[in-house]
Structures are given as structure tokens and as C-alpha cells.
Enzyme design. Structure first.
Site, PDB file in Angstrom:
ATOM      1  N   ALA A 167     -40.678  61.599  15.257  1.00 53.25           N
ATOM      2  CA  ALA A 167     -39.425  62.347  15.390  1.00 53.25           C
ATOM      3  C   ALA A 167     -38.865  62.320  16.804  1.00 53.25           C
ATOM      4  O   ALA A 167     -37.674  62.554  16.998  1.00 53.25           O
ATOM      5  CB  ALA A 167     -39.657  63.798  14.957  1.00 53.25           C
ATOM      6  N   GLY A 219     -38.754  59.677  18.614  1.00 50.76           N
ATOM      7  CA  GLY A 219     -38.424  58.286  18.950  1.00 50.76           C
ATOM      8  C   GLY A 219     -36.945  57.951  18.838  1.00 50.76           C
ATOM      9  O   GLY A 219     -36.121  58.709  18.330  1.00 50.76           O
ATOM     10  N   THR A 272     -35.211  57.677  15.278  1.00 57.75           N
ATOM     11  CA  THR A 272     -34.861  58.968  14.702  1.00 57.75           C
ATOM     12  C   THR A 272     -33.539  59.467  15.296  1.00 57.75           C
ATOM     13  O   THR A 272     -32.643  59.923  14.568  1.00 57.75           O
ATOM     14  CB  THR A 272     -35.980  59.995  14.994  1.00 57.75           C
ATOM     15  OG1 THR A 272     -37.203  59.454  14.505  1.00 57.75           O
ATOM     16  CG2 THR A 272     -35.701  61.326  14.334  1.00 57.75           C
ATOM     17  N   LYS A 308     -39.998  48.383   9.429  1.00 54.49           N
ATOM     18  CA  LYS A 308     -40.506  47.103   9.892  1.00 54.49           C
ATOM     19  C   LYS A 308     -40.987  47.271  11.320  1.00 54.49           C
ATOM     20  O   LYS A 308     -40.526  48.211  11.970  1.00 54.49           O
ATOM     21  CB  LYS A 308     -39.451  46.006   9.790  1.00 54.49           C
ATOM     22  CG  LYS A 308     -38.256  46.231  10.719  1.00 54.49           C
ATOM     23  CD  LYS A 308     -37.328  45.066  10.731  1.00 54.49           C
ATOM     24  CE  LYS A 308     -37.662  44.007  11.736  1.00 54.49           C
ATOM     25  NZ  LYS A 308     -37.212  44.269  13.108  1.00 54.49           N
ATOM     26  N   ASP A 316     -35.703  47.453   5.295  1.00 55.13           N
ATOM     27  CA  ASP A 316     -35.130  46.454   6.197  1.00 55.13           C
ATOM     28  C   ASP A 316     -33.656  46.805   6.243  1.00 55.13           C
ATOM     29  O   ASP A 316     -32.948  46.648   5.241  1.00 55.13           O
ATOM     30  CB  ASP A 316     -35.336  45.048   5.632  1.00 55.13           C
ATOM     31  CG  ASP A 316     -34.773  43.986   6.564  1.00 55.13           C
ATOM     32  OD1 ASP A 316     -33.641  44.168   7.059  1.00 55.13           O
ATOM     33  OD2 ASP A 316     -35.453  42.986   6.809  1.00 55.13           O
ATOM     34  N   HIS A 317     -33.182  47.281   7.379  1.00 54.81           N
ATOM     35  CA  HIS A 317     -31.826  47.856   7.382  1.00 54.81           C
ATOM     36  C   HIS A 317     -30.741  46.828   7.059  1.00 54.81           C
ATOM     37  O   HIS A 317     -29.638  47.190   6.673  1.00 54.81           O
ATOM     38  CB  HIS A 317     -31.533  48.588   8.703  1.00 54.81           C
ATOM     39  CG  HIS A 317     -31.226  47.689   9.861  1.00 54.81           C
ATOM     40  ND1 HIS A 317     -32.186  47.028  10.567  1.00 54.81           N
ATOM     41  CD2 HIS A 317     -30.050  47.330  10.427  1.00 54.81           C
ATOM     42  CE1 HIS A 317     -31.620  46.310  11.524  1.00 54.81           C
ATOM     43  NE2 HIS A 317     -30.321  46.477  11.459  1.00 54.81           N
ATOM     44  N   LYS A 322     -26.622  46.844   4.645  1.00 51.85           N
ATOM     45  CA  LYS A 322     -25.283  46.479   5.131  1.00 51.85           C
ATOM     46  C   LYS A 322     -24.407  46.080   3.946  1.00 51.85           C
ATOM     47  O   LYS A 322     -24.835  45.320   3.082  1.00 51.85           O
ATOM     48  CB  LYS A 322     -25.384  45.314   6.137  1.00 51.85           C
ATOM     49  CG  LYS A 322     -26.052  45.698   7.456  1.00 51.85           C
ATOM     50  CD  LYS A 322     -26.135  44.492   8.394  1.00 51.85           C
ATOM     51  CE  LYS A 322     -27.019  44.755   9.595  1.00 51.85           C
ATOM     52  NZ  LYS A 322     -26.392  45.498  10.671  1.00 51.85           N
ATOM     53  N   GLU A 370     -27.297  37.715  18.812  1.00 47.48           N
ATOM     54  CA  GLU A 370     -27.099  39.002  19.498  1.00 47.48           C
ATOM     55  C   GLU A 370     -26.726  38.722  20.942  1.00 47.48           C
ATOM     56  O   GLU A 370     -27.294  37.827  21.581  1.00 47.48           O
ATOM     57  CB  GLU A 370     -28.391  39.819  19.449  1.00 47.48           C
ATOM     58  CG  GLU A 370     -28.790  40.195  18.047  1.00 47.48           C
ATOM     59  CD  GLU A 370     -29.985  41.142  18.063  1.00 47.48           C
ATOM     60  OE1 GLU A 370     -29.785  42.346  18.193  1.00 47.48           O
ATOM     61  OE2 GLU A 370     -31.113  40.647  17.957  1.00 47.48           O
ATOM     62  N   HIS A 420     -35.111  40.060   8.325  1.00 44.45           N
ATOM     63  CA  HIS A 420     -33.661  40.001   8.081  1.00 44.45           C
ATOM     64  C   HIS A 420     -33.226  38.630   7.540  1.00 44.45           C
ATOM     65  O   HIS A 420     -32.482  38.528   6.573  1.00 44.45           O
ATOM     66  CB  HIS A 420     -32.884  40.288   9.371  1.00 44.45           C
ATOM     67  CG  HIS A 420     -33.242  41.591  10.030  1.00 44.45           C
ATOM     68  ND1 HIS A 420     -33.679  42.687   9.334  1.00 44.45           N
ATOM     69  CD2 HIS A 420     -33.212  41.981  11.335  1.00 44.45           C
ATOM     70  CE1 HIS A 420     -33.909  43.685  10.175  1.00 44.45           C
ATOM     71  NE2 HIS A 420     -33.640  43.287  11.387  1.00 44.45           N
ATOM     72  N   LYS A 443     -31.479  36.371  21.246  1.00 45.81           N
ATOM     73  CA  LYS A 443     -30.961  37.445  22.102  1.00 45.81           C
ATOM     74  C   LYS A 443     -30.226  36.790  23.262  1.00 45.81           C
ATOM     75  O   LYS A 443     -30.517  35.653  23.640  1.00 45.81           O
ATOM     76  CB  LYS A 443     -32.115  38.273  22.668  1.00 45.81           C
ATOM     77  CG  LYS A 443     -33.010  38.900  21.609  1.00 45.81           C
ATOM     78  CD  LYS A 443     -32.719  40.365  21.438  1.00 45.81           C
ATOM     79  CE  LYS A 443     -33.661  41.012  20.457  1.00 45.81           C
ATOM     80  NZ  LYS A 443     -33.029  42.097  19.697  1.00 45.81           N
TER      81      LYS A 443
END
Ligand code: BG6
Length: 516
Positions: free
Chosen positions: A30, A32, A35, A174, A203-204, A208, A242, A266, A366
Site C-alpha cells: 500500500a 508503493g 498503489t 507482473k 497485465d494492464h 487498454k 517509450e 505486453h 526505453k
């Protein structure tokens, strides 16, 4: 063309969303970043949209000392910073109603008595609200403590395996394992405490809107399916670029690298959604069955073949838009002689009937020139008999580009005649943009995923065999990279599209990377 005209003809409006029964969301980790930046803003937003019962509560669990009040104050500040629709916070009542349902529980991740007191707290909350006591446990911690938490939940009688009332579900962030072996072990240990139906590996990317739209594009339109194969498609490119570097996540990233951080999860999801067969139904099992089949059909890249199919890179310092960007190796908590890759490009094949010998090129990194996630489908050249030869040709082939983010949308590149007496041909774009066509911004991925987990819908979560199939492909690649790792990582200046070897990888096949 914009999609407005077509939109006016659509018959369905927004799909009705259903709020789950009251539940307690216990967030481990919590204190982190995840969160504060993602989970709490998302859950607050669900509450504001009326999708979270007033009798649902949130218990933050972490090791640091804090109080309910202190936790609420911290969350108010971070929610203000990270919430997309900040206007909601201006309404004091919305926030104070929400905050009154937020609690903090201090505890370690392996201490049975801390979990026993957590159980008492959860039961007291349920009793006070006269609700069943359903629970979603969210593991937003470092992966090293996933197992102790799962074990303690089981030991404290909080897992409720095999019981549907009150229900309990676990959401696991993940990275799920570091390789095939560790993912299998984690699956096994989680499986001893929770049923697969209770387990939501998140996996966010799957939350999407544009990723969900891949299936709609393919299977809700009749024009694509019969050309979606090796007969018409020359190759597919998937880019997850990114512009930012590793930032404050040096310690985690240096032990992971782009293959574990992005490719294994992803990119494997994007790939399987693009390549899968039509599922027999829109159910979690039917869809995930098809995704697993794609991953199982990936042609292995054994360690000795890695040099000819995979290019890894690491960014060096550079000046980007007048700003000095430090090299990856100068990032806090990164080894000064690190060989971790911040860039990967690879060529792979899906060995099934539909995709026989169609190369898929994956690229992620990146500190690239811009943030852009895109899937581009490159169709075969038209025959050379008419236009596709001098003096008019050669013509650029058609490309269907799915822009996952930003500037979410879809475009089709095709050829048109330039007006005038001469026969001249030019490529143009037919473009659909979400922002132009729909009034409201798409919800945050975490909103959708939290809602689905609380509703027990696992469609957008990764099944155990799916995660293992992805690792089965990626693990030997990582193994191959660690053989001769020094020579295998090429440098690229921050702000460029990766090492030149990545261009050579695709150019060797007579193709080039697709940018826009
Ligand atoms: C996370 C990775 O899963 O996804 C990060 O750990 C990465 O390294 C992030 O930056 C990208 O997510 P998004 O939604 O910004 O594309």
C-alpha cells in the site's frame, strides 16, 4: 475519412457496465508507487462513476507505520496528482465519502499474526456493513513477497478455496516469474491456495481500450478476416516505444530488462490477439484458449539462433531536445557495467496454417524518440503488371496500422491517383482517431481491470497456461542472450530508434520499420 459518419450508423451505444457486489479490496504494497499512481485513483474513479458499492472498502496493507488518517491524507495528495479527471476531487464530498471507506493495516508479509489481525479487520468491516465479506487481494508488492503473502492468506483462512460465498479473489501483478521454471513454481504455489478461477494475473495492457478493440476490428467487421493470413499479409510489426528512461526503477529494471519487462507480457498479448483464430464464444475460456494456441505455435528461437533473430540494445547518454539524458548505466541502482537490455528487436514466426512463413517483427525500447505503441499489418505488394513498375511504381504496399497509444486509432495506407493528366500515384491515409470520434476519454486500464476482477470476469487476465506458454518462448531467448552477453548488447544514443543492428535485422529481409 473520419469515423464520425460510420459512428452515426452504429446501433449500439456504450455497453452497460455493472458494478460488483460489495467487497473489500486489500492492497498489499500500500505504500508503493503502483498503489498511489494507479490503483487508488482507479478505484476512486470507479466510485465516482457509481460502479463501486458504498459498502465496499479498501484496506491498504504494508510494512511501514501509518494510520487510517495518515494513509487517507497521502492518498488524497497522490490521487490529485495522478487522477486523469481531477475535477472529481474538487467535490469534497465525493472524496470524503470515499476516504471514509479507506483503512490502513500495518503488517509484515510473512507473519501469521499480522494476517490473523487482517482477517479480524476484514470480518469487522463486513459485520459493520452487514455484507457477505467478499474480498479482492491485490498483490502490488515486489515479486519476492508474492509467495509469502499467498501462503499467509491461505494459512489465515482468507483464501476460501472452493467456496463461492463469500468469494475471495487474488490479483497478481507482473512480473509473474523470471523464467519458465519460476513461473511454473509460482503457478503451482498459488494453485495450492487459490483455484484458477480465483486467480487474476494482471497485465494492464489488456485493460487498454485499443487493445480490446483488436478483436472487435478483426471479428466485428467482415472485410478483414479473409485477408488476415499469409495469403495477403507480408509481415506484421509490433512496436512498444517509450520516450522515458528507467527513472526511479533502476533496481527492478536492471534485474529484468526489456525482454522480461515488456516482451514476455505486453507484447505477447498484442501478438496473440492479432494472430489468434476467432474464438467460439466471447467467454474468458474461449478467448484465452485461442491466445494460448498462438503462443504454443511460436517457432522456438533456441539460444544458438538468438544472434540471427534478436537484437538487444542499451541507451547511452545523449542530448534530447536540448536536455542531457544520462546513460542507462548512470541510472540510480543500476550496475555501472550493466549489460541489461533497454531495447529489443526480434523476428519470430507463428508456425500454424494461417501464418505460415509470415515474419512478425517486435521492437521495444526505453529512451526512443517518442512514446508510441503500434501494430502494423503490412500487406503484400500488388502484381507488377499495371502500376507497380516504372515509371509509376514501385508502389508502397497497403499498411493497416493500429495505434494503441497515444493518439489512439486506426489508419489504412492506400494508393490514390494524383489529380491531373499524368498517371501519378501517391500513398494516403484513411484515418480513424478515438479522440475525434468519441466524446469521452477512454477509462484508465486499471479501472476496467479492477472492475472485472471484482465482477469475476477473467477475460482480460492471463491464465496459468498462457503465462507459461509465453515464458516457454521467451526463456530460451533470455538464455541465448546471456551467452556472450557483453558483445550481444549494442549501444544506442538516447533519443534514437535503437541500435543500427535493429535496422539491419529487418532490412536483411527486404523490409523497413514502420514509424507512422
Ligand atoms: C510496465 C513496465 O509494465 O509498462 C514499464 O514495467 C513500462 O517499464 C510500462 O514503462 C508501460 O506502460 P504504458 O501503459 O505506459 O505503455
Amino acid at each position: 475519412m473520419t469515423a464520425k459518419a460510420a459512428q452515426q450508423r452504429t446501433t449500439s451505444g456504450e455497453s452497460p457496465q455493472v458494478g460488483p457486489e460489495p467487497f473489500t479490496l486489500v492492497v498489499f504494497g500500500a505504500s508503493g508507487d503502483l498503489t498511489r499512481r494507479k490503483l487508488l485513483p482507479a478505484i476512486f474513479q470507479l466510485r465516482c462513476r457509481g460502479l463501486l458499492s458504498e459498502k465496499s472498502s479498501i484496506v491498504g496493507y504494508a510494512r511501514s507505520d501509518n494510520t487510517d488518517e495518515g494513509f487517507r491524507r497521502q492518498l488524497r495528495d497522490s490521487t490529485r496528482d495522478f487522477l486523469a479527471c481531477r475535477d472529481r476531487l474538487a467535490d469534497e464530498k465525493s472524496w470524503s465519502d470515499f476516504a471514509s471507506r479507506v483503512f490502513y493495516h500495518r503488517g509484515s508479509y510473512d507473519n501469521p499474526s499480522d494476517f490473523a489481525s487482517l482477517r479480524q479487520r476484514i470480518e469487522a468491516l463486513a459485520a459493520a456493513d452487514n455484507v457477505a465479506g467478499n474480498c479482492v487481494y491485490y498483490l502490488a508488492t515486489a515479486p519476492a513477497v508474492f509467495l509469502p503473502i499467498v501462503e499467509q492468506l491461505g494459512r489465515a483462512g482468507l483464501a476460501r478455496k472452493g467456496r463461492s460465498v463469500p468469494w475471495a479473489r487474488i490479483v497478481i501483478e507482473k512480473p509473474f516469474g523470471r523464467d519458465l521454471q519460476s513461473a511454473r513454481e509460482l503457478n503451482e504455489c498459488v494453485g495450492q491456495v487459490f483455484d484458477e478461477g480465483q486467480t487474476f494475473r494482471i497485465d494492464h495492457y489488456l485493460g487498454k481500450e485499443t487493445v480490446q478493440n483488436i478483436m472487435v476490428l478483426r471479428f466485428a467487421n467482415s472485410i478483414f478476416e479473409h485477408i488476415w493470413s499469409h495469403d495477403y499479409i507480408d509481415h506484421v510489426q509490433i512496436t512498444v516505444a517509450e520516450s522515458l528512461g528507467v527513472g526511479a526503477r533502476g533496481e527492478y529494471y536492471d534485474g529484468a530488462g526489456a525482454l522480461r519487462d515488456i516482451v514476455q507480457n505486453h507484447m505477447m498479448h498484442l501478438l496473440s490477439l492479432v494472430a489468434m483464430e476467432p474464438p467460439v464464444a466471447l467467454t474468458a475460456e474461449a478467448i484465452r484458449n485461442e491466445k494460448v494456441k498462438v503462443l504454443s505455435a511460436l517457432r522456438p528461437i533456441p539460444p544458438q539462433c538468438v544472434p540471427s533473430s534478436v537484437v538487444r540494445g542499451q541507451y547511452t547518454s545523449s542530448v534530447v531536445d536540448g536536455v542531457e539524458v544520462p546513460a542507462y548505466q548512470q541510472t540510480a541502482n543500476v550496475a555501472k557495467d550493466s549489460h541489461t537490455e533497454t531495447f529489443v528487436a526480434l523476428r519470430l514466426y507463428v508456425d500454424n496454417w494461417r501464418w505460415t512463413e509470415v515474419p512478425f517483427y517486435l521492437r521495444t525500447g526505453k529512451c526512443l524518440p517518442r512514446r508510441c505503441t503500434e501494430i502494423s499489418i503490412h500487406f503484400k505488394d500488388v502484381p507488377q503488371v499495371l502500376f507497380n513498375r516504372p515509371p509509376i511504381g514501385p508502389l508502397a504496399p497497403n499498411v493497416l496500422a493500429i495505434r494503441v497509444q497515444p493518439d489512439e486509432g486506426i489508419s489504412l495506407e492506400f494508393q490514390v491517383k494524383v489529380p491531373g493528366p499524368a498517371m501519378a500515384i501517391k500513398p494516403l491515409n484513411m484515418d480513424f482517431g478515438y479522440a475525434d470520434s468519441f466524446e469521452s476519454a477512454p477509462p484508465e486500464a486499471y479501472e476496467r481491470l479492477l472492475l472485472d476482477a471484482a465482477n469475476g470476469d477473467a477475460t482480460l487476465f492471463t491464465r496459468s497456461d498462457e503465462i507459461e506458454a509465453a515464458w516457454k518462448f521467451v526463456s530460451p531467448v533470455i538464455e541465448g542472450c546471456s551467452v556472450g552477453s557483453v558483445e550481444g548488447v549494442f549501444e544506442y544514443p538516447a533519443g534514437t530508434w535503437g541500435p543500427t543492428q535493429a535496422d539491419e535485422l529487418i532490412q536483411a529481409d527486404g523490409k523497413t520499420w514502420h514509424f507512422d
